[in-house]
Design a protein around this motif. Structure first.
Motif, PDB file in Angstrom:
ATOM      1  N   ILE A   1       0.819  -1.209   0.000  1.00  0.00           N
ATOM      2  CA  ILE A   1       0.000   0.000   0.000  1.00  0.00           C
ATOM      3  C   ILE A   1       0.857   1.265   0.000  1.00  0.00           C
ATOM      4  CG2 ILE A   1      -0.132   0.141   2.508  1.00  0.00           C
ATOM      5  CD1 ILE A   1      -2.942   0.928  -0.018  1.00  0.00           C
ATOM      6  N   MET A   2       2.133   1.148   0.452  1.00  0.00           N
ATOM      7  CA  MET A   2       3.028   2.296   0.463  1.00  0.00           C
ATOM      8  C   MET A   2       3.798   2.444  -0.842  1.00  0.00           C
ATOM      9  SD  MET A   2       2.311   3.420   3.416  1.00  0.00           S
ATOM     10  CE  MET A   2       3.528   4.688   3.645  1.00  0.00           C
ATOM     11  N   GLY A   3       3.523   1.531  -1.810  1.00  0.00           N
ATOM     12  CA  GLY A   3       4.165   1.644  -3.105  1.00  0.00           C
ATOM     13  C   GLY A   3       5.542   1.049  -3.191  1.00  0.00           C
ATOM     14  N   THR A   4       6.039   0.388  -2.147  1.00  0.00           N
ATOM     15  CA  THR A   4       7.352  -0.248  -2.174  1.00  0.00           C
ATOM     16  C   THR A   4       7.210  -1.700  -2.608  1.00  0.00           C
ATOM     17  OG1 THR A   4       7.135  -0.837   0.161  1.00  0.00           O
ATOM     18  CG2 THR A   4       8.212   1.253  -0.352  1.00  0.00           C
ATOM     19  N   PRO A   5       8.252  -2.286  -3.183  1.00  0.00           N
ATOM     20  CA  PRO A   5       8.180  -3.690  -3.600  1.00  0.00           C
ATOM     21  C   PRO A   5       7.871  -4.598  -2.412  1.00  0.00           C
ATOM     22  CG  PRO A   5      10.073  -2.621  -4.608  1.00  0.00           C
ATOM     23  CD  PRO A   5       9.515  -1.645  -3.602  1.00  0.00           C
ATOM     24  N   ARG A   6       7.109  -5.655  -2.687  1.00  0.00           N
ATOM     25  CA  ARG A   6       6.693  -6.551  -1.605  1.00  0.00           C
ATOM     26  C   ARG A   6       7.860  -7.339  -1.022  1.00  0.00           C
ATOM     27  NH1 ARG A   6       1.358  -7.026  -0.632  1.00  0.00           N
ATOM     28  NH2 ARG A   6      -0.067  -6.172  -2.188  1.00  0.00           N
ATOM     29  N   ASP A   7       8.913  -7.558  -1.814  1.00  0.00           N
ATOM     30  CA  ASP A   7      10.040  -8.306  -1.264  1.00  0.00           C
ATOM     31  C   ASP A   7      10.818  -7.505  -0.233  1.00  0.00           C
ATOM     32  OD1 ASP A   7      11.001  -6.458  -2.995  1.00  0.00           O
ATOM     33  OD2 ASP A   7      12.224  -7.836  -4.197  1.00  0.00           O
ATOM     34  N   THR A   8      10.602  -6.183  -0.186  1.00  0.00           N
ATOM     35  CA  THR A   8      11.239  -5.348   0.841  1.00  0.00           C
ATOM     36  C   THR A   8      10.216  -4.822   1.836  1.00  0.00           C
ATOM     37  OG1 THR A   8      10.973  -3.358  -0.535  1.00  0.00           O
ATOM     38  CG2 THR A   8      13.004  -4.620  -0.796  1.00  0.00           C
ATOM     39  N   ALA A  18      -4.289   4.888  -6.428  1.00  0.00           N
ATOM     40  CA  ALA A  18      -3.982   6.299  -6.201  1.00  0.00           C
ATOM     41  C   ALA A  18      -3.061   6.482  -4.996  1.00  0.00           C
ATOM     42  CB  ALA A  18      -5.281   7.076  -6.004  1.00  0.00           C
ATOM     43  N   ILE A  19      -3.299   5.721  -3.941  1.00  0.00           N
ATOM     44  CA  ILE A  19      -2.451   5.839  -2.752  1.00  0.00           C
ATOM     45  C   ILE A  19      -1.031   5.387  -3.069  1.00  0.00           C
ATOM     46  CG2 ILE A  19      -2.083   4.951  -0.429  1.00  0.00           C
ATOM     47  CD1 ILE A  19      -5.106   4.831  -0.106  1.00  0.00           C
ATOM     48  N   ARG A  20      -0.908   4.287  -3.792  1.00  0.00           N
ATOM     49  CA  ARG A  20       0.426   3.813  -4.164  1.00  0.00           C
ATOM     50  C   ARG A  20       1.143   4.838  -5.050  1.00  0.00           C
ATOM     51  NH1 ARG A  20      -2.614  -0.819  -3.448  1.00  0.00           N
ATOM     52  NH2 ARG A  20      -1.508  -2.664  -2.666  1.00  0.00           N
ATOM     53  N   SER A  21       0.420   5.399  -6.010  1.00  0.00           N
ATOM     54  CA  SER A  21       1.025   6.389  -6.905  1.00  0.00           C
ATOM     55  C   SER A  21       1.466   7.625  -6.131  1.00  0.00           C
ATOM     56  CB  SER A  21       0.026   6.780  -8.003  1.00  0.00           C
ATOM     57  OG  SER A  21      -0.352   5.650  -8.761  1.00  0.00           O
ATOM     58  N   PHE A  22       0.698   8.025  -5.138  1.00  0.00           N
ATOM     59  CA  PHE A  22       1.044   9.196  -4.340  1.00  0.00           C
ATOM     60  C   PHE A  22       2.366   8.986  -3.610  1.00  0.00           C
ATOM     61  CE2 PHE A  22       0.876  11.240  -0.141  1.00  0.00           C
ATOM     62  CZ  PHE A  22       0.809  12.564  -0.515  1.00  0.00           C
ATOM     63  N   PHE A  23       2.535   7.825  -2.979  1.00  0.00           N
ATOM     64  CA  PHE A  23       3.772   7.568  -2.243  1.00  0.00           C
ATOM     65  C   PHE A  23       4.950   7.365  -3.196  1.00  0.00           C
ATOM     66  CE2 PHE A  23       0.777   6.398   1.188  1.00  0.00           C
ATOM     67  CZ  PHE A  23       1.335   7.131   2.217  1.00  0.00           C
ATOM     68  N   GLU A  24       4.702   6.737  -4.337  1.00  0.00           N
ATOM     69  CA  GLU A  24       5.777   6.569  -5.309  1.00  0.00           C
ATOM     70  C   GLU A  24       6.254   7.925  -5.838  1.00  0.00           C
ATOM     71  OE1 GLU A  24       4.269   4.014  -8.288  1.00  0.00           O
ATOM     72  OE2 GLU A  24       4.435   2.183  -7.087  1.00  0.00           O
ATOM     73  N   ALA A  25       5.303   8.819  -6.113  1.00  0.00           N
ATOM     74  CA  ALA A  25       5.685  10.159  -6.583  1.00  0.00           C
ATOM     75  C   ALA A  25       6.467  10.918  -5.512  1.00  0.00           C
ATOM     76  CB  ALA A  25       4.440  10.936  -6.994  1.00  0.00           C
ATOM     77  N   GLY A  26       6.062  10.764  -4.266  1.00  0.00           N
ATOM     78  CA  GLY A  26       6.785  11.426  -3.189  1.00  0.00           C
ATOM     79  C   GLY A  26       8.201  10.918  -3.044  1.00  0.00           C
ATOM     80  N   ARG A  27       8.413   9.602  -3.153  1.00  0.00           N
ATOM     81  CA  ARG A  27       9.765   9.059  -3.061  1.00  0.00           C
ATOM     82  C   ARG A  27      10.609   9.484  -4.268  1.00  0.00           C
ATOM     83  NH1 ARG A  27       7.172   4.613  -0.902  1.00  0.00           N
ATOM     84  NH2 ARG A  27       6.984   3.670  -2.960  1.00  0.00           N
ATOM     85  N   ALA A  28       9.984   9.523  -5.469  1.00  0.00           N
ATOM     86  CA  ALA A  28      10.745   9.949  -6.657  1.00  0.00           C
ATOM     87  C   ALA A  28      11.197  11.395  -6.524  1.00  0.00           C
ATOM     88  CB  ALA A  28       9.893   9.763  -7.909  1.00  0.00           C
ATOM     89  N   GLU A  29      10.334  12.244  -6.018  1.00  0.00           N
ATOM     90  CA  GLU A  29      10.699  13.656  -5.841  1.00  0.00           C
ATOM     91  C   GLU A  29      11.784  13.819  -4.786  1.00  0.00           C
ATOM     92  OE1 GLU A  29       8.554  17.928  -4.745  1.00  0.00           O
ATOM     93  OE2 GLU A  29       7.362  16.074  -4.997  1.00  0.00           O
ATOM     94  N   GLN A  30      11.705  13.001  -3.727  1.00  0.00           N
ATOM     95  CA  GLN A  30      12.719  13.083  -2.684  1.00  0.00           C
ATOM     96  C   GLN A  30      14.079  12.626  -3.204  1.00  0.00           C
ATOM     97  OE1 GLN A  30      11.809  10.716   0.732  1.00  0.00           O
ATOM     98  NE2 GLN A  30      13.410  11.637   1.996  1.00  0.00           N
ATOM     99  N   GLN A  31      14.097  11.578  -4.029  1.00  0.00           N
ATOM    100  CA  GLN A  31      15.360  11.120  -4.600  1.00  0.00           C
ATOM    101  C   GLN A  31      15.925  12.128  -5.594  1.00  0.00           C
ATOM    102  OE1 GLN A  31      14.499   7.290  -6.255  1.00  0.00           O
ATOM    103  NE2 GLN A  31      14.207   6.288  -4.258  1.00  0.00           N
ATOM    104  N   ALA A  32      15.030  12.835  -6.315  1.00  0.00           N
ATOM    105  CA  ALA A  32      15.500  13.818  -7.300  1.00  0.00           C
ATOM    106  C   ALA A  32      16.157  15.008  -6.631  1.00  0.00           C
ATOM    107  CB  ALA A  32      14.344  14.278  -8.185  1.00  0.00           C
ATOM    108  N   THR A  33      15.716  15.349  -5.445  1.00  0.00           N
ATOM    109  CA  THR A  33      16.276  16.485  -4.727  1.00  0.00           C
ATOM    110  C   THR A  33      17.472  16.056  -3.900  1.00  0.00           C
ATOM    111  OG1 THR A  33      14.715  16.101  -2.921  1.00  0.00           O
ATOM    112  CG2 THR A  33      14.074  17.670  -4.624  1.00  0.00           C
TER     113      THR A  33
END
Length: 559
Positions: A466-473, A544-559
């Motif tokens: 649900i947090m958008g991270t791979p299930r193996d982690t 939508a929830i998964r996409s929201f967290f994925e977008a947040g992590r992508a933006e954090q990595q970009a900065t």
């Protein structure tokens, strides 16, 4: 030779028992039993003090003693009928397949091999019902004469007799190979006879010969807390005779039904362990050898399909037709069970409004089971995700359309329940029909939510949590000390949702007015609308929830 084989059987069972118990100490087991008994007794006493009994204030003790045995006898007749059906379906004992292969098929007396399982079955059922009815006796003691101990003992005696009636009737029916139709007919006749006696006695003195029911003496045992009659001992003697007869005839239990039942019960226990309620219900139907009709009720006329095969309207109408066709294929036994649950729910609701709120437990059980029976089309769709994903419609919309046929079935059962409540108490007729539909529909909240939660994760997001991270982690966001609470909450969530259907009954108990019925109906309608919206949008919200967290992590990595 037979004596040697009996000794070998005892050694095998003793070894198997020791391996199952492992290194468990008897002191630890005794301490757990002590804690369970102490906590249970304290909870029962506190609950009986908090709840104002189970008998209405307008019923006198003399009326209860005169009319009660025939009414309580209905429980014994019901247990007798259920026992006959269980025996006709291959019950009542469930023996593991290994025991059947290595013990029952060995050169040993079959009665000797089955004596212990049948005796354990009688013991477990009688003890369970004795404990339940003893607790009920504590609640009765709040409003009538007699001590709590006397009422608890009388309730335990009645429960033990009822449990013995169930098991012994099942064993005898199995041994004599009683057909299912005959078991159903005998149980229906006995229930009708005892019901007529209860109705006649409840409405006042009468000279009709039907005022004496077949289980009046058994029902009278429940009132030994304040009255003991010598004639009631006949019921105990008959029950003991039935136990002796069943133990003497248990060698006639057939291998094939025992093997089939043992395999299904093993699966049922596993499903109950993993808290899969829908699988438990399905296996219970298989235990009763209950199958869908090959031809729907009323025939199967050919319905022309719209030329717009790919349109949303044609798919929607196809889903509706499929749902109603599925309900039309329900066997007569399941339809009778649905009608019985509706009647029981209506009667318990009427009693809860007029006497004790404890009868809401019966209404809750009836509503939940009705919901489980009604959502058969939705359950079948969820169990076949390969077909679901191939239809030209979103899964949420598909599930919502599968709620139409169950809603129609529940509307019919609501009328039955309201009619039963009106017959029991004519003054409740208006209120019963006013809140019957919202209450019954709300009873399906829990089963529908549980079924939808069992649906597999959509393929598009199956590899992430649900947090958008791979299930193996994946890491648990719940601390270990709260894992048990989380599991318990997920288990009881369907029951909690179904209990919302009891709110209109409670509201009408304290304020039986048209305004209360209207407000309760609107409140339940709002909850139902929220459930339908959740079923329809659940997958979209998850993405939508998964996409929201994925977008947040992508933006954090970009900065």
């Amino acid at each position: 030779m037979e004596r040697d084989m009996a000794g070998v059987l005892r050694d095998l069972r003793r070894t198997r028992q020791s391996r199952r118990l492992g290194d468990a100490e008897w002191f630890d087991v005794a301490y757990r039993v002590y804690l369970f008994a102490l906590v249970g007794l304290t909870a029962v006493v506190l609950a009986s003090d908090a709840i104002d009994g189970v008998v209405g204030d307008g019923i006198k003790t003399s009326d209860l003693l005169a009319r009660g045995p025939s009414v309580v006898g209905l429980i014994v007749v019901l247990a007798f009928g259920m026992g006959l059906r269980s025996g006709a379906d291959g019950g009542p004992v469930a023996i593991e397949v290994a025991d059947i292969r290595h013990v029952l098929l060995s050169p040993i007396n079959r009665r000797r091999a089955l004596l212990r399982p049948v005796g354990q079955r009688i013991r477990s059922v009688t003890f369970s019902l004795a404990m339940a009815t003893a607790v009920l006796g504590q609640f009765v003691a709040r409003e009538v004469e007699g001590s709590r101990a006397a009422w608890a003992a009388a309730g335990a005696l009645f429960g033990a007799v009822t449990g013995a009636v169930f098991v012994t009737s099942a064993v005898i029916a199995h041994v004599i190979r009683l057909p299912r139709w005959a078991a159903t007919a005998i149980g229906a006749v006995g229930l009708a006879w005892q019901g007529a006696a209860a109705w006649i006695n409840w409405n006042g003195p009468s000279s009709s010969p039907l005022r004496f029911g077949p289980a009046d003496l058994d029902g009278s045992l429940a009132f030994w807390g304040i009255r003991q009659q010598g004639i009631d001992v006949v019921a105990i003697v008959i029950t003991l005779g039935a136990i002796a007869l069943s133990l003497a005839l248990c060698g006639g239990l057939r291998i094939e039904p025992l093997a089939r039942r043992g395999s299904l019960v093993t699966q049922l226990r596993f499903a109950a362990t993993v808290q899969d309620l829908r699988t438990v219900v399905m296996l219970r139907r298989q235990l009763r050898a209950e199958t869908l009709r090959s031809t729907p009720w009323g025939g199967s006329p050919r319905t022309p399909i719209s030329e717009r095969r790919g349109s949303h309207r044609s798919v929607r109408s196809m889903i509706w037709r499929r749902g109603f066709r599925s309900l039309r294929r329900l066997p007569a036994s399941r339809l009778a069970r649905i009608a019985s649950l509706a009647i029981v729910g209506g009667v318990c609701a009427s009693l809860a409004a007029s006497s004790s709120l404890l009868f809401l437990l019966g209404t809750l059980a009836a509503l939940f089971l009705l919901g489980m029976e009604a959502i058969e089309p939705l359950s079948q769709e969820i169990d076949r995700p390969d077909i679901t994903d191939g239809l030209p419609i979103e899964r949420g919309d598909l599930f919502v359309h599968h709620l139409v046929a169950p809603a129609a079935l529940l509307a019919v059962t609501a009328v039955l329940g309201a009619a039963a409540a009106s017959i029991l108490e004519p003054s409740h007729a208006a209120a019963a029909f006013a809140i019957a539909l919202p209450t019954t529909l709300a009873g399906a909240l829990g089963p529908v939510a549980g079924a939808v939660l069992d649906a597999p994760t959509p393929i598009a997001v199956a590899d992430t949590n649900i947090m958008g991270t791979p299930r193996d982690t994946e890491q648990s966001f719940v601390p270990p000390e709260f894992a048990g609470f989380s599991n318990a909450f997920s288990t009881f969530l369907p029951i909690i949702l179904t209990s919302l259907g009891l709110l209109p009954i409670v509201a009408m108990r304290f304020d039986p007015s048209a305004g209360t019925a209207l407000r309760a109906t609107l409140g339940v309608a709002l909850v139902l609308a929220l459930l339908v919206r959740w079923v329809q949008r659940r997958d979209r919200w998850g993405v939508a929830i998964r996409s929201f967290f994925e977008a947040g992590r992508a933006e954090q990595q970009a900065t």
